[in-house]
Design a protein around this motif. Structure first.
Motif, short mmCIF file in Angstrom:
data_model
loop_
_atom_site.label_atom_id
_atom_site.label_comp_id
_atom_site.label_asym_id
_atom_site.label_seq_id
_atom_site.Cartn_x
_atom_site.Cartn_y
_atom_site.Cartn_z
N GLU C 210 -19.06 -4.03 7.57
CA GLU C 210 -17.90 -3.90 8.44
C GLU C 210 -16.90 -2.89 7.92
O GLU C 210 -15.94 -2.56 8.61
CB GLU C 210 -17.22 -5.27 8.61
CG GLU C 210 -18.06 -6.19 9.48
CD GLU C 210 -17.59 -7.62 9.40
OE1 GLU C 210 -16.42 -7.84 9.03
OE2 GLU C 210 -18.40 -8.51 9.71
N VAL C 211 -17.11 -2.42 6.69
CA VAL C 211 -16.24 -1.36 6.20
C VAL C 211 -16.56 -0.10 7.00
O VAL C 211 -17.71 0.33 7.06
CB VAL C 211 -16.46 -1.13 4.69
CG1 VAL C 211 -15.62 0.04 4.21
CG2 VAL C 211 -16.12 -2.37 3.92
N HIS C 212 -15.54 0.46 7.61
CA HIS C 212 -15.77 1.55 8.57
C HIS C 212 -16.05 2.86 7.85
O HIS C 212 -15.28 3.29 6.98
CB HIS C 212 -14.53 1.70 9.45
CG HIS C 212 -14.64 2.82 10.42
ND1 HIS C 212 -15.54 2.84 11.45
CD2 HIS C 212 -13.94 3.98 10.52
CE1 HIS C 212 -15.42 3.93 12.14
NE2 HIS C 212 -14.46 4.65 11.60
N SER C 214 -16.31 6.61 8.83
CA SER C 214 -16.10 7.55 9.93
C SER C 214 -17.09 8.70 9.81
O SER C 214 -17.75 8.88 8.79
CB SER C 214 -14.68 8.09 9.89
OG SER C 214 -14.51 8.86 8.72
N SER C 216 -16.45 11.73 9.48
CA SER C 216 -16.04 12.66 8.43
C SER C 216 -16.66 12.26 7.10
O SER C 216 -17.11 13.11 6.33
CB SER C 216 -14.53 12.67 8.30
OG SER C 216 -13.92 12.70 9.55
N ARG C 259 -9.77 -2.11 1.23
CA ARG C 259 -9.57 -1.19 2.34
C ARG C 259 -10.73 -1.41 3.31
O ARG C 259 -11.87 -1.65 2.88
CB ARG C 259 -9.55 0.25 1.84
CG ARG C 259 -8.62 1.12 2.65
CD ARG C 259 -8.52 2.56 2.20
NE ARG C 259 -8.66 2.81 0.78
CZ ARG C 259 -9.82 3.13 0.19
NH1 ARG C 259 -10.91 3.21 0.92
NH2 ARG C 259 -9.86 3.35 -1.09
N ASP C 260 -10.45 -1.39 4.61
CA ASP C 260 -11.56 -1.64 5.52
C ASP C 260 -12.14 -0.34 6.06
O ASP C 260 -12.82 -0.31 7.07
CB ASP C 260 -11.13 -2.57 6.67
CG ASP C 260 -10.16 -1.89 7.61
OD1 ASP C 260 -9.55 -0.87 7.19
OD2 ASP C 260 -10.01 -2.37 8.75
N TYR C 261 -11.82 0.77 5.45
CA TYR C 261 -12.47 2.04 5.82
C TYR C 261 -12.69 2.88 4.57
O TYR C 261 -12.06 2.64 3.53
CB TYR C 261 -11.64 2.80 6.86
CG TYR C 261 -10.24 3.15 6.43
CD1 TYR C 261 -9.99 4.36 5.78
CD2 TYR C 261 -9.17 2.29 6.66
CE1 TYR C 261 -8.72 4.70 5.38
CE2 TYR C 261 -7.90 2.62 6.26
CZ TYR C 261 -7.66 3.83 5.63
OH TYR C 261 -6.41 4.17 5.22
N LEU C 262 -13.56 3.87 4.71
CA LEU C 262 -13.93 4.69 3.55
C LEU C 262 -13.09 5.96 3.51
O LEU C 262 -12.81 6.56 4.54
CB LEU C 262 -15.40 5.10 3.63
CG LEU C 262 -16.42 4.01 3.38
CD1 LEU C 262 -17.82 4.59 3.54
CD2 LEU C 262 -16.27 3.47 1.98
N ILE C 263 -12.71 6.38 2.32
CA ILE C 263 -12.09 7.69 2.17
C ILE C 263 -12.92 8.46 1.14
O ILE C 263 -13.71 7.86 0.39
CB ILE C 263 -10.61 7.59 1.74
CG1 ILE C 263 -10.47 6.82 0.42
CG2 ILE C 263 -9.78 6.91 2.82
CD1 ILE C 263 -9.07 6.88 -0.15
N PRO C 264 -12.77 9.77 1.09
CA PRO C 264 -13.63 10.56 0.19
C PRO C 264 -13.58 10.08 -1.25
O PRO C 264 -14.57 10.14 -1.97
CB PRO C 264 -13.06 11.97 0.32
CG PRO C 264 -12.44 12.01 1.66
CD PRO C 264 -11.93 10.63 1.94
N GLU C 265 -12.43 9.56 -1.68
CA GLU C 265 -12.31 9.12 -3.07
C GLU C 265 -13.29 8.01 -3.39
O GLU C 265 -13.76 7.91 -4.54
CB GLU C 265 -10.88 8.67 -3.36
CG GLU C 265 -9.91 9.78 -3.64
CD GLU C 265 -9.40 10.44 -2.38
OE1 GLU C 265 -9.84 10.06 -1.29
OE2 GLU C 265 -8.56 11.36 -2.49
#
Lengths: 682, 326, 305
Positions: C210-212, C214, C216, C259-265
């Motif tokens: 469920e961790v989004h 995107s 990108s 966090r419920d979404y991914l970032i590049p870090e």
């Protein structure tokens, strides 16, 4: 030696095969049957190779043997075919042999080229809408085949879309070229195809015309510019037959010789005309013959048309395809002979012997009636008084046909009446001739008139003091023919279009409506596509550009080129049209640029959050705080769930944040400058 | 003479126009486009149809001719657009032995922001026949191009010609790409008997390897050391109750051994390098720890794939660095 | 949930000093449901770490010391004839625990190694035609000693990527080691208490998807793996399995960061652990070279839209 199968599941080869078979079978009249069979065989072989039922190609040796045999056969039987048909047969033969052999790319491309040419040749023979659509389809199929050859693993759908797109792109170019490239006359006399001649012939044995009248094929169409003449005045002159051998009427050989001489010296005939004028345009169907149609004294200024001195219009070349020409007719103007002595001499010609009873009968009449008018009246009265019948099914009259017709059968078609009358007048010393053409025509609304082969007619002209006078003996026997057409005239014997299967259907109104609709389409097709000539071209250009001057044409040409270039460029650089969209990514990039200008550069591998932390370390809190917000918005839009749905609000916030950042950085810069100034002063 | 001069001029012009790179996007400056042979046939066909149409005064044939001509022009643009969507990146170039072909992998990217390229792509070495054709709609990256090599040492990758006839085969779009990468060619291995030296520089007369065997040559029995492969345990002796005893094989020698180049110049040198190449491969395949001494170049003793590569690289480059230093 | 994980990290940090990052990676690996390979010298706290991990999650723990004479049966268990019941009954081996420390995995014979790797992959053990499910969660921590390679069987390259991550603990820094030395002896084995229940861990694992991620982020991962395939700096490229592992681990890392979404870090944080052992087969080949995963990170821009 067997070779591997290059056609297995090869869509390019399948399409090619189908096109070859289809285009050959549309040419079944001009092609010889054994060649068609050969094409069919080649198709079957290729298709079974495609389905991989058959795994190996036919060996080259077999094909070579077959080629030699075919060449011998074609050489033996092909001589009498003439150049065009010979070439066509040879092409089809070569195609079928090549198709059997098809192995490498070169074979394939050659076949494709020949296929396109075969389709072109097919259009010489068939020009109706349906055939044109069919040939259009075949052209697209060939293109599809090419597309499959170049990119074999694309789906049918994608290929079809691609070809459709390219064709749509090519179509405007095609129309433009069609409009602006000047219509040239034929560069040289082309060989004529045999076997597909239709319509009137320059030799008439009275029974022939009855045969022609069984055909419901279209002969030509006319669109009048002013009012339409009455049905019984629509005598469409086509041929003037002045030579009679006792059985058959034909054009006088001397006339032909004379015409050729005049044509060589380009000595055109300009008859004196007077009285009211009717302007109209004729769209002739391809008849493979040169004669054209006009009412009474018909004058055409078309350079392709020759004005005969016997008041007859001729095309310079046989009508291989439909042609359109403008004519003006002077219905009241007399048909004055060009050289009266010649006309007189030609039209008093008689066979040495034959038809003795007619001779005697005319001799007796001549003794009773001295003047021309009286004699003609006497002959006419004979037709009225006797029980003459107008029929589409006359009995054959092989020996002394005029005698037989006048005194035994007393039943015949128009040519019988015209022939007998002319013969009688000539025997009586009155110059007379037979004219063939069409009578009547079916009006379709106000737009145009269609004249069919069953409207074919023959009548008589005799030379009076003030020119040639028309005399129609059929009218005496069957007045219906004149006023209501053939169908009504022969209604009593139920022979009209007796062979045509569609005829019964004509009783239903909707069938007739449908037929009319098709007819309309066909008319437009003939007028704007088949009959589009130099006059039309000039008209269209004039309508578009006004007066045609060199300057205007040049400007128009340049404009066309420019527009094409612009359209292509726009198509090519579509992305120019999509202006840089203001997205959060765009604002983020702007803020990165701002920071970069102020000495903080993001290493190109660093993530946004890490960079925000780096900014925090090296910038004052207010600026880094703003940038943290910007980063937050950017992360929200690019990475968070449903980020692209809240772009609108984010954009707004980012715009304000960006402005704040800009001001903050400016302030900082100026304060640094102030500090430096203070330093300098101190 | 003249043609030689001409081809030199063309090469110089190409070098200027398409300079070497590792990552090439095809665009206006590096694409060439010209009608193919079929394209010319097609034009002749258009002319023939035009003449046929004019002579028979047949508008339909004229329309067909113009349509095909229009298609020809449209095809020019489509062909160019399709080809200009390609991006080619050179991958990891393999290390061939002299005389073998080097594998030059090309990574072809067909999708750009604007569109996706389709059709078959023909790949050839510059001036050579087409080596392979790939279907861009069914592409599996990378595409391996074989470049023949003749002698050891670094070798530039020749220009690679990519061409496409998409969409209708009327035009040929092509480019001659120069990749900024070199092929390192190992010397070709020449079979011989392995001659090794020990640390002191003395020649090992009997040699550690007697040709192909060696690894399986039983040498002696020793006390079992924990960690030794179980299949080296002499189970017969264990069964006799003599305790864990392990077999020692002549192959698994613990001594450090060296390979050495004896000649330093002359035609003999190349042959010696080839022999050394064979020895390196031989010793490596049998799991020896060995070093290599080539004049000034020393590869310290080690084993494994990386070590083999270091040794072969040293052999390949031997003599070349001197030239470049001078 | 996040506080619990933070608690877990801080608890373990008390046992192994100055290694927060590595501890977090180990937790990430556990949450992502993968197996961990620790490559380090003896005495660096590998055993302590795995023990601590098991304890804070309240999981059963066993340790298998791999030696050359270890047989698969020693690890998996055996069927023993039960004379009372007149039937074979299965006696599970030490592998049937939730956290298994496979110590010095490269000392075992290839046969034993492959039995372990198979069990790791399948989450079950097949013995004499019978299949025995392994407990869930099942987490294997393999350790390898990069030195003293004599008489070892290095894990085959093709099987190295059965481990989701490979980490190195390394020496502690000056301060951390000083603190450690100053600790009284008893506190050395300070008792840990479970912080998260195994059920909670399983729930975390289930919610991982469920961790989004995107487009990108996925593009960034694709650019990374594509670069490894195209560039000649990398002897082994990253496989699709590696890109999947990368995404999975990044999700787990983001989850631990609450966090419920991914970032590049997130990707950057897990990439060295996930990719290094896939990019380079063994440590012995280039012991001195810089990290390949670092090289890869530095070549690819996470932003490029």
């Amino acid at each position: 030696m067997n070779r591997l199968n290059p056609s297995a599941y090869n869509h390019a080869h399948l399409l090619l095969t189908l096109v070859l078979c289809a285009s050959s079978f549309t040419l079944f009249t001009p092609l010889q049957t054994w060649i068609l069979i050969l094409v069919g065989c080649a198709g079957i072989i290729r298709i079974s190779l495609f389905l991989n039922w058959q795994k190996h190609q036919i060996s080259v040796r077999t094909i070579n043997l077959l080629a030699i045999l075919s060449a011998i056969v074609l050489a033996t039987f092909g001589w009498q075919l003439g150049l065009l048909l010979g070439m066509l047969n040879l092409l089809a033969l070569a195609c079928s042999l090549k198709l059997m052999l098809l192995a490498n790319r070169r074979d394939y491309f050659q076949l494709i080229g020949i296929q396109f040419f075969l389709i072109g040749t097919g259009l010489v023979f068939n020009q109706s809408i349906l055939f044109s659509l069919l040939y259009g389809m075949l052209t697209l199929m060939l293109l599809l085949s090419l597309a499959f050859h170049i990119s074999p693993s694309t789906s049918w759908r994608a290929q079809t879309m691609r070809i459709a797109k390219m064709s749509l792109q090519a179509l405007p170019l095609c129309l433009m070229l069609f409009l602006i490239i000047p219509k040239l006359g034929p560069m040289w006399q082309m060989p004529v195809g045999k076997g597909s001649e239709t319509g009137l012939s320059d030799k008439v044995t009275p029974g022939d015309l009855a045969q022609l009248a069984r055909s419901s094929e279209l002969a030509f169409r006319v669109s009048f510019e002013q009012q339409v003449p009455a049905m019984n005045q629509r005598y469409w002159r086509a041929l003037v037959l002045e030579e009679f051998d006792g059985k058959t009427w034909q054009t006088a050989p001397y006339r032909d010789t004379l015409r050729r001489r005049y044509q060589r010296t380009n000595n055109r005939f300009n008859p004196a005309v007077s009285g009211p004028r009717i302007d109209y345009q004729v769209l002739s169907e391809p008849s493979q013959k040169p004669w054209l149609f006009g009412l009474d004294v018909a004058i055409s200024h078309d350079s392709k048309i020759w004005q005969g001195r016997e008041y007859q219009l001729l095309s310079r070349f046989p009508l291989q395809s439909g042609i359109a020409y403008k004519v003006s007719s002077y219905t009241q103007s007399p048909l004055l002979p060009d050289i009266e002595v010649l006309d007189r001499r030609l039209n008093l010609q008689l066979p040495e012997s034959g038809n003795p009873r007619t001779r005697q009968w005319v001799k007796a009449l001549r003794e009773q009636h001295k003047t021309e008018g009286e004699l003609i009246k006497a002959v006419s009265e004979y037709f009225i008084q006797q029980d003459f019948r107008y029929t589409l099914n006359p009995n054959p009259m092989p020996v002394d046909p005029v005698d037989q017709f006048l005194f035994e059968e007393q039943a015949g078609f128009c040519a019988h009446y015209a022939g007998a009358m002319t013969y009688a007048l000539r025997l009586a010393g009155i110059p007379a001739r037979m004219v063939t053409g069409y009578l009547g025509g079916e009006m379709r609304g106000d737009a145009y008139m269609s004249i069919y082969q069953y409207d074919a007619h023959a009548w008589v002209e005799w030379l009076s003091e003030d020119g040639w006078k028309r005399l129609d003996p059929t009218a005496l026997v069957s007045p219906l023919r004149l006023d209501f057409g053939l169908q009504q005239a022969v209604a009593y014997e139920d022979s009209f279009l007796a062979d045509s299967p569609l005829r019964r259907l004509q009783q239903f109104a909707w069938v007739n409506e449908f037929r009319m609709l098709l007819d309309d389409m066909d008319y437009l097709w003939s007028k704007w596509i088949l009959g589009f000539n130099r006059d039309n071209q000039e008209d269209v250009l004039k309508a578009l550009l006004g007066e045609l001057s060199t300057l205007r044409l040049t400007i128009a040409g340049l404009a066309l080129v420019a527009i094409t270039a612009i359209l292509l460029a726009l198509y090519h650089y579509k992305h120019w049209l999509v202006l840089a969209k203001k997205t959060p990514a765009y604002y983020y990039a702007r803020s990165l640029k701002l920071l970069d200008d102020n000495g903080i550069t993001r290493p190109h591998w660093m993530g946004p959050e890490d960079f925000s932390k780096q900014v925090q370390q090296s910038m004052s809190t207010d600026i880094s705080h703003i940038f943290e917000h910007i980063t937050g918005c950017y992360l929200q839009s690019c990475y968070a769930r449903g980020g692209n749905t809240k772009t609108q609000g984010l954009n707004q916030r980012m715009r304000t944040l960006l402005n704040q950042l800009k001001q903050g950085l400016k302030k900082k810069k100026s304060s640094v400058r102030d500090a430096q100034r203070i330093d300098n002063i101190s | 003479m003249f043609s030689k001069h001409l081809s030199l001029k063309i090469t110089q012009w190409l070098d200027k126009r398409i300079p070497p790179a590792t990552d090439v996007s095809l665009h206006r400056r590096n694409i060439f486009i010209f009608p193919s042979r079929f394209g010319f046939l097609f034009l002749v066909l258009c002319v023939a149809l035009f003449i046929l149409g004019t002579n028979y005064q047949n508008n339909l044939i004229l329309i067909l001719a113009f349509f095909l001509l229009g298609l020809f022009l449209v095809s020019l643009f489509n062909s160019y657009l399709n080809f200009s969507g390609l991006r080619i990146v050179i991958g990891k170039v393999g290390y061939p032995f002299a005389g073998d072909s080097a594998n030059v992998p090309l990574w072809i990217e067909t999708t750009t922001k604007k569109q996706t390229a389709h059709g078959r792509l023909h790949i050839a070495l510059y001036g050579k026949n087409v080596q392979l054709s790939v279907d861009l709609d069914r592409l599996t990256n990378p595409v391996d191009v074989a470049v023949p090599t003749s002698s050891r040492g670094p070798q530039a990758i020749p220009r690679i010609t990519l061409s496409s006839f998409y969409p209708l085969g009327l035009f040929r779009c092509w480019t001659h790409l120069q990749f900024a990468s070199t092929i390192l060619v190992y010397p070709s291995p020449h079979p011989c008997s392995v001659v090794t030296y020990d640390e002191s520089g003395e020649e090992n007369q009997e040699g550690p390897v007697s040709d192909q065997q060696g690894h399986d040559d039983f040498h002696s029995l020793t006390e079992y050391q924990p960690g030794q492969p179980l299949y080296h345990v002499a189970w017969k002796q264990v069964a006799k109750g003599q305790g864990m005893i392990s077999k020692k094989f002549s192959g698994s020698s613990e001594r450090e051994i060296w390979l050495r180049l004896t000649t330093s110049s002359g035609p003999q040198r190349e042959a010696d390098l080839s022999r050394l190449c064979f020895m390196v491969l031989e010793l490596d395949s049998q799991g020896y720890r060995f070093g290599l001494e080539l004049g000034d170049t020393l590869v310290p003793p080690a084993q494994g794939n990386h070590h083999r590569h270091q040794c072969l690289k040293a052999l390949a480059l031997y003599g070349f660095s001197e030239v470049s230093h001078e | 949930m996040q506080t619990q994980i933070q608690q877990a990290v801080s608890q373990i940090s008390h046992v192994i000093l100055g290694k927060e990052q590595e501890i977090k990676l180990a937790l990430t690996c556990l949450v992502a449901g993968g197996h961990l390979l620790i490559e380090d010298l003896p005495g660096m706290g590998k055993t302590t770490l795995s023990n601590a991990l098991a304890t804070v999650f309240g999981l059963g723990f066993s340790r298998i010391q791999f030696t050359s004479d270890l047989l698969p049966a020693d690890m998996l268990g055996v069927n023993i004839f039960d004379s009372q019941r007149q039937a074979f009954s299965f006696h599970p081996g030490p592998l049937f625990q939730q956290v298994v420390l496979a110590d010095e995995i490269n000392r075992a014979s290839p046969k034993t190694q492959s039995a372990l790797l198979e069990a790791m992959e399948e989450h079950q053990v097949s013995l004499d035609g019978e299949t025995h499910e392994l407990p869930s969660p099942f987490f294997v921590i393999g350790t390898q000693n990069p030195q003293h390679q004599a008489g070892t069987y290095p894990l085959p390259e093709s099987q190295l990527d059965r481990f989701l991550m490979r980490i190195q603990l390394g020496y502690p820094n000056w301060q951390a080691e000083k603190d450690m030395l100053k600790q009284p002896r008893q506190k050395d084995v300070r008792p840990l208490s479970p912080v998260i229940s195994p059920a909670a861990l399983l729930e975390l694992q289930q919610h991982l998807d469920e961790v989004h991620a995107s487009d990108s982020i996925i593009d960034y991962i694709l650019r990374l793996v594509t670069f490894s395939r195209e560039s000649e700096h990398f002897p082994n490229a990253l496989s699709p399995r590696a890109s999947k592992a990368l995404l999975q681990s990044a999700r787990s890392w983001a989850m631990i960061d609450d966090r419920d979404y991914l970032i590049p870090e997130d990707v950057q944080a897990v990439l060295p652990a996930v990719a290094e052992h896939r990019l380079r087969s063994t440590l012995t080949d280039h012991p001195t070279q810089t990290s390949l995963s670092q090289l890869l990170l530095e070549q690819v821009d996470p932003l490029a839209a």
